[in-house]
Enzyme design. Structure first.
Site, PDB file in Angstrom:
ATOM      1  N   CYS A 287      48.775  57.430 -16.191  1.00  0.00           N
ATOM      2  CA  CYS A 287      49.748  57.499 -17.283  1.00  0.00           C
ATOM      3  C   CYS A 287      51.033  58.190 -16.827  1.00  0.00           C
ATOM      4  CB  CYS A 287      49.175  58.301 -18.441  1.00  0.00           C
ATOM      5  SG  CYS A 287      47.639  57.636 -19.043  1.00  0.00           S
TER       6      CYS A 287
ATOM      7  N   ARG B 172      55.004  50.753 -12.777  1.00  0.00           N
ATOM      8  CA  ARG B 172      53.660  51.201 -12.424  1.00  0.00           C
ATOM      9  C   ARG B 172      52.575  50.467 -13.199  1.00  0.00           C
ATOM     10  NH1 ARG B 172      52.982  57.268 -12.460  1.00  0.00           N
ATOM     11  NH2 ARG B 172      52.082  56.744 -14.455  1.00  0.00           N
TER      12      ARG B 172
ATOM     13  N   TRP C  80      47.914  54.187 -19.372  1.00  0.00           N
ATOM     14  CA  TRP C  80      47.071  53.291 -18.580  1.00  0.00           C
ATOM     15  C   TRP C  80      45.653  53.687 -18.971  1.00  0.00           C
ATOM     16  CZ3 TRP C  80      47.157  49.302 -15.114  1.00  0.00           C
ATOM     17  CH2 TRP C  80      46.072  49.146 -14.264  1.00  0.00           C
TER      18      TRP C  80
ATOM     19  N   ASN D 117      48.434  63.114 -18.781  1.00  0.00           N
ATOM     20  CA  ASN D 117      48.070  62.260 -17.642  1.00  0.00           C
ATOM     21  C   ASN D 117      46.941  62.961 -16.921  1.00  0.00           C
ATOM     22  OD1 ASN D 117      47.971  60.598 -15.398  1.00  0.00           O
ATOM     23  ND2 ASN D 117      49.664  61.630 -14.371  1.00  0.00           N
ATOM     24  N   GLY D 118      45.810  62.259 -16.754  1.00  0.00           N
ATOM     25  CA  GLY D 118      44.661  62.869 -16.077  1.00  0.00           C
ATOM     26  C   GLY D 118      43.381  62.513 -16.805  1.00  0.00           C
TER      27      GLY D 118
ATOM     28  N   GLU E 284      36.678  44.362   5.653  1.00  0.00           N
ATOM     29  CA  GLU E 284      37.837  44.817   4.880  1.00  0.00           C
ATOM     30  C   GLU E 284      39.019  45.113   5.811  1.00  0.00           C
ATOM     31  OE1 GLU E 284      38.880  44.615   2.042  1.00  0.00           O
ATOM     32  OE2 GLU E 284      40.384  46.164   1.759  1.00  0.00           O
TER      33      GLU E 284
ATOM     34  N   LYS F 171      42.742  43.220   5.634  1.00  0.00           N
ATOM     35  CA  LYS F 171      44.040  43.901   5.540  1.00  0.00           C
ATOM     36  C   LYS F 171      44.981  43.413   6.635  1.00  0.00           C
ATOM     37  CE  LYS F 171      43.790  45.026   2.382  1.00  0.00           C
ATOM     38  NZ  LYS F 171      42.673  44.942   1.526  1.00  0.00           N
TER      39      LYS F 171
ATOM     40  N   GLU G  16      46.131  39.705   6.120  1.00  0.00           N
ATOM     41  CA  GLU G  16      46.965  39.373   4.954  1.00  0.00           C
ATOM     42  C   GLU G  16      48.368  39.973   5.030  1.00  0.00           C
ATOM     43  OE1 GLU G  16      45.581  40.676   1.083  1.00  0.00           O
ATOM     44  OE2 GLU G  16      44.797  42.522   1.932  1.00  0.00           O
TER      45      GLU G  16
ATOM     46  N   HIS H 175      26.119  35.450  19.011  1.00  0.00           N
ATOM     47  CA  HIS H 175      25.650  34.113  18.633  1.00  0.00           C
ATOM     48  C   HIS H 175      26.816  33.152  18.454  1.00  0.00           C
ATOM     49  CE1 HIS H 175      21.546  35.539  18.177  1.00  0.00           C
ATOM     50  NE2 HIS H 175      22.036  36.576  17.516  1.00  0.00           N
TER      51      HIS H 175
ATOM     52  N   LYS I  42      49.198  39.497  -6.676  1.00  0.00           N
ATOM     53  CA  LYS I  42      48.326  40.652  -6.929  1.00  0.00           C
ATOM     54  C   LYS I  42      47.108  40.241  -7.739  1.00  0.00           C
ATOM     55  CE  LYS I  42      47.209  44.939  -6.722  1.00  0.00           C
ATOM     56  NZ  LYS I  42      46.554  45.279  -5.448  1.00  0.00           N
TER      57      LYS I  42
END
Ligand code: F6R
Length: 607
Positions: free
Chosen positions: A2, A28, A75, A101-102, A479, A483, A486, A502, A602
């Site tokens: 937030c 944001r 948020w 916020n938190g 992963e 990264k 992409e 193999h 996104k």
């Protein structure tokens, strides 16, 4: 997460200023907005779900009277994105308004205590306990400052708050613990915010508020005190020279790098999950006969790691499945005994929603892990939990992976407890070690970032990379590969190291770079064998390796050290960090913008 912004002006209407400040936080992402002002001993408040422009068109945010007020972009973390859950939150009397916020970890206990004292709650937020606590303290005769101080000492978790009280027409009280808070000082007034962009139109003179401090803002000055000792702090403002764009990225050149650096605090938030949601999901998982972990991209890679956690700690078989393949691969087998645990940062990925829709039609139970409360996934899931990573703006997912793993680790621990598959000693050890992960991630970023940048420079001309790991490190390897390809557009291959002989080993020739993920775990001996196979064929070895593993360090051409003594199942979180940074710096070396990889979106909302 937030955004908060509070401002006391010497003259003029504050609402339009707060409104335009909140607009500077839009980048944001948020789901609701609200402003409260104080005028002639009364609080005036407008808030609603939706974008700032929509809410302004509906309610006119500019005509709130007064020269002092607070504003918020929300948020959602606790409670859906609804008008009632938007901030500011108020007490029973409507005299105290709070933006936050938190995450307040102990809000459920505090709410129960306050309900016993006849406070009425209207929202599902954790924040709402704060105005009621302050109200309770004001009733005992404390003044505004002390009432806020007393209230925040009861809060566990993280917070940056701004509070206004109709009985104190020229004061905003702010306090901070583990969430960002800055004060801006200008000749027009004083403001407090979670984010520098909101402050910049008013001033570039900033005072940082530290953890455990309270700031009392009035029109010409700010008084800062330690919450515990009540000692007054004198701190001079510093001048910042950031442009708006720099401020939005908090001084980092790209959102991706900012988000990589944000992981320690987001992981700390990930340790503050609500116990009742963890228990609910655990109960569903425990009684499921067949579990599919469905996701795409990075979220799928997190599911691969999770399948090792569930089988090792809970003796539970889970099938990680790419959402786009789910119907063809398992569709006919899905029935009332099946559980789908869908994992999606956005909660809107079309392939995931399509798989869920199909499974729902066949009476399966749908569960979710997501970053977006209020998304389609949260609406269709029987139960869901937030990954708590806050808005992710960089197209390449970074904090998503580590935050999702933090959720999975805690789910696996809860389930292991119910199922009694792990000894008490082991449970205690794993629980203690998961708490250490945020600090370890911080240490890795601080110590290794420069070295990783140098390694990227050295290997920037390589046309292809291999990523290999064994066991749960397979997930880290896939992963890391995702990264790199992409954002740096380098064709890369990832495999479980044991499978490399193999077929893929035929690619190896002199100088071919292979990145090995090497925690010191049960797979170590076999992994050393795989490293030798690659070296024998001329491969160049880059190891992300446990610092105590001298044997692998000697074999490697370059290595990045990770602190020792991390339980095997928790290793993907710290071990992926160097791979994220490597991908980032490879993109930089190649002159690419890591925030905007070509052809990618996104949130992929088409099948
Ligand atoms: C990779 C990336 C994508 C997403 C994928 C799933 O860096 O960002 O692969 O992970 O599109 O997105 P969500 O988690 O929103 O379903």
């Amino acid at each position: 997460m937030c955004g908060i912004f509070g401002c006391v002006l010497q003259k003029g209407a504050v609402a339009p200023l707060i409104h335009s400040g909140l607009k500077r936080l839009e980048y944001r992402g948020y789901d609701s907005v609200g402003i409260a002002t104080v005028f002639k001993g009364r609080i005036y408040l407008k808030k609603d779900r939706g974008k700032i422009d929509e809410v302004h068109a509906r309610w006119n945010l500019n005509d709130l009277p007064g020269k002092m007020g607070i504003g918020h972009t929300r948020w959602a973390t606790h409670g859906a994105p609804l008008q009632i859950n938007a901030h500011p939150q108020v007490d029973c009397s409507g005299k105290v308004a709070v933006i936050h916020n938190g995450i307040i970890e102990n809000f459920a206990e505090l709410r129960d205590e306050l309900i016993n004292k006849n406070h009425g709650f209207v929202s599902k937020t954790d924040t709402e306990v704060i105005p009621h606590l302050i109200e309770e303290n004001l009733k005992t005769g404390l003044d505004f400052k002390e009432a806020v101080r007393e209230a925040v000492t009861k809060l566990e978790g993280s917070y940056a708050i701004c509070v206004v009280y109709s009985g104190a027409p020229n004061k905003i009280i702010s306090a901070r613990k583990a969430s960002p808070l800055v004060i801006g000082i200008s000749d027009k007034g004083v403001c407090a915010s979670s984010d520098i962009p909101t402050v910049l139109p008013l001033t570039n003179k900033i005072i940082e508020v530290n953890n455990g401090e309270i700031a009392v803002l009035s029109e010409k000055e700010v008084e800062i005190r330690r919450i515990e000792s009540w000692e007054r702090i004198s701190r001079k403002p510093c001048e910042i020279t950031w442009t708006l764009e720099m401020a939005q990225k908090q001084g980092y050149p790209h959102f991706m790098l900012k988000e990589i650096h944000e992981q320690p605090s987001r992981l700390q938030d990930g340790l503050r999950l609500q116990e009742n949601y963890l228990n609910l999901l655990t109960t569903f998982l425990d009684r499921s006969k067949e579990i599919y972990l469905i996701a795409c991209g990075t979220s799928y890679n997190a599911c691969v790691a999770a399948s090792y956690m569930f089988s090792n700690l809970c003796n539970l078989i889970t099938h990680p499945v790419l959402a786009s393949e789910f119907v063809e691969q398992y569709g006919n087998a899905v029935n009332i005994d099946s559980t789908i645990l869908a994992v999606s940062q956005s909660g809107e990925t079309a392939d995931v929603l399509n798989a869920i829709e199909y499974a729902r039609f066949r009476a399966a139970t749908i569960l979710g892990i997501t970053n977006s409360i209020g998304s389609t996934l949260t609406r269709v899931a029987r139960a869901y939990i937030s990954q708590q990573s806050g808005p992710e703006i960089g197209v390449a997912a970074t904090k998503t992976f580590t935050s999702q793993l933090m959720v999975f680790a805690q789910l696996a621990l809860h389930l292991a407890k119910i199922r009694g598959k792990v000894s008490q000693n082991q449970m205690d050890y794993l629980t203690e070690k998961i708490q250490e992960i945020p600090a370890l991630v911080e240490e890795i970023i601080q110590i290794q970032e420069k070295k990783i940048r140098k390694i990227a420079k050295k290997y920037k001309e390589k046309a292809c990379f291999y990523f290999l790991g064994r066991g749960i490190s397979t997930a880290t390897a896939i992963e890391g590969r995702l990264k790199l390809l992409e954002i740096a557009y380098i064709p890369s291959i990832a495999y479980p190291a044991g499978e490399s002989k193999h077929g893929p080993i035929s690619l190896i020739e002199q100088g071919f770079p292979i990145i090995f993920v090497c925690p010191k775990d049960s797979t170590q001996k076999a992994l050393i064998g795989n490293i030798m196979e690659m070296k024998a064929r001329g491969g160049t070895i880059i190891a992300v390796v446990d610092e105590s593993n001298d044997e692998i360090k000697k074999l490697a051409d370059d290595y990045i050290e990770i602190p020792a003594d991390i339980p095997e199942l928790w290793t993907p979180i710290p071990y992926v960090i160097p791979l994220q940074l490597f991908a980032y710096y490879m993109a930089i070396e190649k002159g690419l913008n890591p925030d905007m990889p070509r052809n990618l979106a996104k949130s992929v909302t088409v099948l």
